[in-house]
Design a protein around this motif. Structure first.
Motif, PDB file in Angstrom:
ATOM      1  N   PHE A  42       0.839  -1.202   0.000  1.00  0.00           N
ATOM      2  CA  PHE A  42       0.000   0.000   0.000  1.00  0.00           C
ATOM      3  C   PHE A  42       0.876   1.254   0.000  1.00  0.00           C
ATOM      4  CE2 PHE A  42      -3.579  -2.680   0.802  1.00  0.00           C
ATOM      5  CZ  PHE A  42      -4.696  -1.939   0.457  1.00  0.00           C
ATOM      6  N   GLU A  43       1.971   1.228   0.746  1.00  0.00           N
ATOM      7  CA  GLU A  43       2.873   2.385   0.796  1.00  0.00           C
ATOM      8  C   GLU A  43       3.520   2.657  -0.554  1.00  0.00           C
ATOM      9  OE1 GLU A  43       5.760   1.777   3.894  1.00  0.00           O
ATOM     10  OE2 GLU A  43       4.242   1.896   5.468  1.00  0.00           O
ATOM     11  N   ASN A  44       3.802   1.595  -1.299  1.00  0.00           N
ATOM     12  CA  ASN A  44       4.541   1.738  -2.554  1.00  0.00           C
ATOM     13  C   ASN A  44       3.663   1.829  -3.800  1.00  0.00           C
ATOM     14  OD1 ASN A  44       7.322   1.707  -1.629  1.00  0.00           O
ATOM     15  ND2 ASN A  44       6.849  -0.361  -0.932  1.00  0.00           N
ATOM     16  N   LEU A  45       2.361   1.776  -3.616  1.00  0.00           N
ATOM     17  CA  LEU A  45       1.448   1.890  -4.754  1.00  0.00           C
ATOM     18  C   LEU A  45       0.629   3.168  -4.626  1.00  0.00           C
ATOM     19  CD1 LEU A  45       0.189  -1.757  -5.195  1.00  0.00           C
ATOM     20  CD2 LEU A  45       1.408  -0.396  -6.885  1.00  0.00           C
ATOM     21  N   TYR A  94      -6.371 -14.148  -8.030  1.00  0.00           N
ATOM     22  CA  TYR A  94      -5.147 -14.164  -7.230  1.00  0.00           C
ATOM     23  C   TYR A  94      -5.457 -14.851  -5.910  1.00  0.00           C
ATOM     24  CZ  TYR A  94      -3.272 -10.735 -10.497  1.00  0.00           C
ATOM     25  OH  TYR A  94      -2.842 -10.112 -11.629  1.00  0.00           O
ATOM     26  N   PRO A  95      -4.457 -15.487  -5.307  1.00  0.00           N
ATOM     27  CA  PRO A  95      -4.713 -16.188  -4.045  1.00  0.00           C
ATOM     28  C   PRO A  95      -4.955 -15.265  -2.855  1.00  0.00           C
ATOM     29  CG  PRO A  95      -2.394 -16.346  -4.627  1.00  0.00           C
ATOM     30  CD  PRO A  95      -3.106 -15.706  -5.790  1.00  0.00           C
ATOM     31  N   HIS A  96      -4.419 -14.056  -2.903  1.00  0.00           N
ATOM     32  CA  HIS A  96      -4.613 -13.095  -1.813  1.00  0.00           C
ATOM     33  C   HIS A  96      -4.343 -11.678  -2.320  1.00  0.00           C
ATOM     34  CE1 HIS A  96      -0.201 -13.005  -1.427  1.00  0.00           C
ATOM     35  NE2 HIS A  96      -0.267 -14.331  -1.474  1.00  0.00           N
ATOM     36  N   ALA A  97      -4.767 -10.713  -1.535  1.00  0.00           N
ATOM     37  CA  ALA A  97      -4.640  -9.303  -1.944  1.00  0.00           C
ATOM     38  C   ALA A  97      -3.195  -8.917  -2.219  1.00  0.00           C
ATOM     39  CB  ALA A  97      -5.247  -8.401  -0.874  1.00  0.00           C
ATOM     40  N   GLY A  98      -2.274  -9.444  -1.442  1.00  0.00           N
ATOM     41  CA  GLY A  98      -0.864  -9.132  -1.649  1.00  0.00           C
ATOM     42  C   GLY A  98      -0.377  -9.546  -3.025  1.00  0.00           C
ATOM     43  N   ALA A  99      -0.804 -10.706  -3.501  1.00  0.00           N
ATOM     44  CA  ALA A  99      -0.407 -11.172  -4.833  1.00  0.00           C
ATOM     45  C   ALA A  99      -0.948 -10.231  -5.912  1.00  0.00           C
ATOM     46  CB  ALA A  99      -0.897 -12.599  -5.061  1.00  0.00           C
ATOM     47  N   PHE A 100      -2.175  -9.777  -5.729  1.00  0.00           N
ATOM     48  CA  PHE A 100      -2.779  -8.834  -6.671  1.00  0.00           C
ATOM     49  C   PHE A 100      -2.005  -7.516  -6.680  1.00  0.00           C
ATOM     50  CE2 PHE A 100      -6.306  -5.506  -6.855  1.00  0.00           C
ATOM     51  CZ  PHE A 100      -6.198  -5.333  -8.230  1.00  0.00           C
ATOM     52  N   LEU A 101      -1.737  -6.964  -5.507  1.00  0.00           N
ATOM     53  CA  LEU A 101      -1.012  -5.693  -5.438  1.00  0.00           C
ATOM     54  C   LEU A 101       0.421  -5.839  -5.941  1.00  0.00           C
ATOM     55  CD1 LEU A 101      -2.385  -4.318  -2.053  1.00  0.00           C
ATOM     56  CD2 LEU A 101      -3.053  -3.663  -4.371  1.00  0.00           C
ATOM     57  N   ASN A 102       1.057  -6.976  -5.691  1.00  0.00           N
ATOM     58  CA  ASN A 102       2.394  -7.236  -6.240  1.00  0.00           C
ATOM     59  C   ASN A 102       2.366  -7.225  -7.756  1.00  0.00           C
ATOM     60  OD1 ASN A 102       4.700  -7.557  -4.561  1.00  0.00           O
ATOM     61  ND2 ASN A 102       3.753  -9.360  -3.650  1.00  0.00           N
ATOM     62  N   ALA A 103       1.334  -7.805  -8.355  1.00  0.00           N
ATOM     63  CA  ALA A 103       1.211  -7.823  -9.818  1.00  0.00           C
ATOM     64  C   ALA A 103       1.096  -6.403 -10.361  1.00  0.00           C
ATOM     65  CB  ALA A 103       0.005  -8.670 -10.230  1.00  0.00           C
ATOM     66  N   ILE A 104       0.353  -5.553  -9.672  1.00  0.00           N
ATOM     67  CA  ILE A 104       0.241  -4.151 -10.104  1.00  0.00           C
ATOM     68  C   ILE A 104       1.601  -3.462 -10.005  1.00  0.00           C
ATOM     69  CG2 ILE A 104      -0.749  -1.889  -9.563  1.00  0.00           C
ATOM     70  CD1 ILE A 104      -3.261  -3.389  -8.605  1.00  0.00           C
ATOM     71  N   GLU A 108       4.605  -4.796 -10.041  1.00  0.00           N
ATOM     72  CA  GLU A 108       5.507  -5.321 -11.070  1.00  0.00           C
ATOM     73  C   GLU A 108       5.168  -4.774 -12.445  1.00  0.00           C
ATOM     74  OE1 GLU A 108       5.365  -9.567 -10.718  1.00  0.00           O
ATOM     75  OE2 GLU A 108       6.274  -9.521  -8.718  1.00  0.00           O
ATOM     76  N   ALA A 109       3.890  -4.604 -12.750  1.00  0.00           N
ATOM     77  CA  ALA A 109       3.488  -4.072 -14.054  1.00  0.00           C
ATOM     78  C   ALA A 109       3.898  -2.609 -14.218  1.00  0.00           C
ATOM     79  CB  ALA A 109       1.968  -4.218 -14.214  1.00  0.00           C
TER      80      ALA A 109
END
Length: 142
Positions: A19-22, A127-137, A139-140
């Motif tokens: 959340f801090e980095n997005l 995605y398996p969890h919210a963290g995986a979804f936010l990580n994908a964003i 990385e994109a």
């Protein structure tokens, strides 16, 4: 809801870091009360990322259910001042994604590690969890 089970809902430093980095807007649409959402967000360390006007609680929508009404999603879009095509709705109940999909939002199903055998047409990604979804964003964006 007047209390939360602190054994079921835990803070995640990784999630807080995402959340801090997005630098993006977030809205929480919940079938819980605003009081409950405030309590849970505080407990998991994410309250900072959801100002009061970004918590769309059940009573705020006149008890409109996410699977039956556009109202909660329209309220979220109004709060962010965004068009539906500029947003993604993440949800852990696939039925709650049909209306935002029909409104033109992107949709993400959080499956809690239990990937469905058949993915509904109104679900864009899982995605398996919210963290995986936010990580994908994150990385994109790199």
């Amino acid at each position: 809801h007047r209390c939360i089970d602190v054994n079921l809902i835990n803070a995640s430093e990784d999630l807080i870091g995402l959340f801090e980095n997005l630098p993006m807007q977030h809205v929480l649409i919940t079938h819980g009360s605003h009081e409950w959402a405030d309590m849970v967000l505080g407990h998991i360390g994410l309250r900072t990322y959801f100002p009061d006007d970004r918590i769309i609680a059940y009573e705020t929508t006149d008890f409109a259910h996410k699977a039956e009404s556009q109202k909660p999603f329209e309220m979220a879009l109004d709060a962010m001042k965004l068009a539906s095509a500029e947003t993604i709705v993440a949800e852990d109940l696939a039925d709650n994604l049909l209306i935002p999909h029909n409104m033109g939002c992107g949709t993400v199903f959080i499956d809690h590690g239990k990937a469905p055998e058949n993915i509904a047409n109104h679900v864009d990604k899982t995605y398996p969890h919210a963290g995986a979804f936010l990580n994908a964003i994150l990385e994109a964006r790199q």
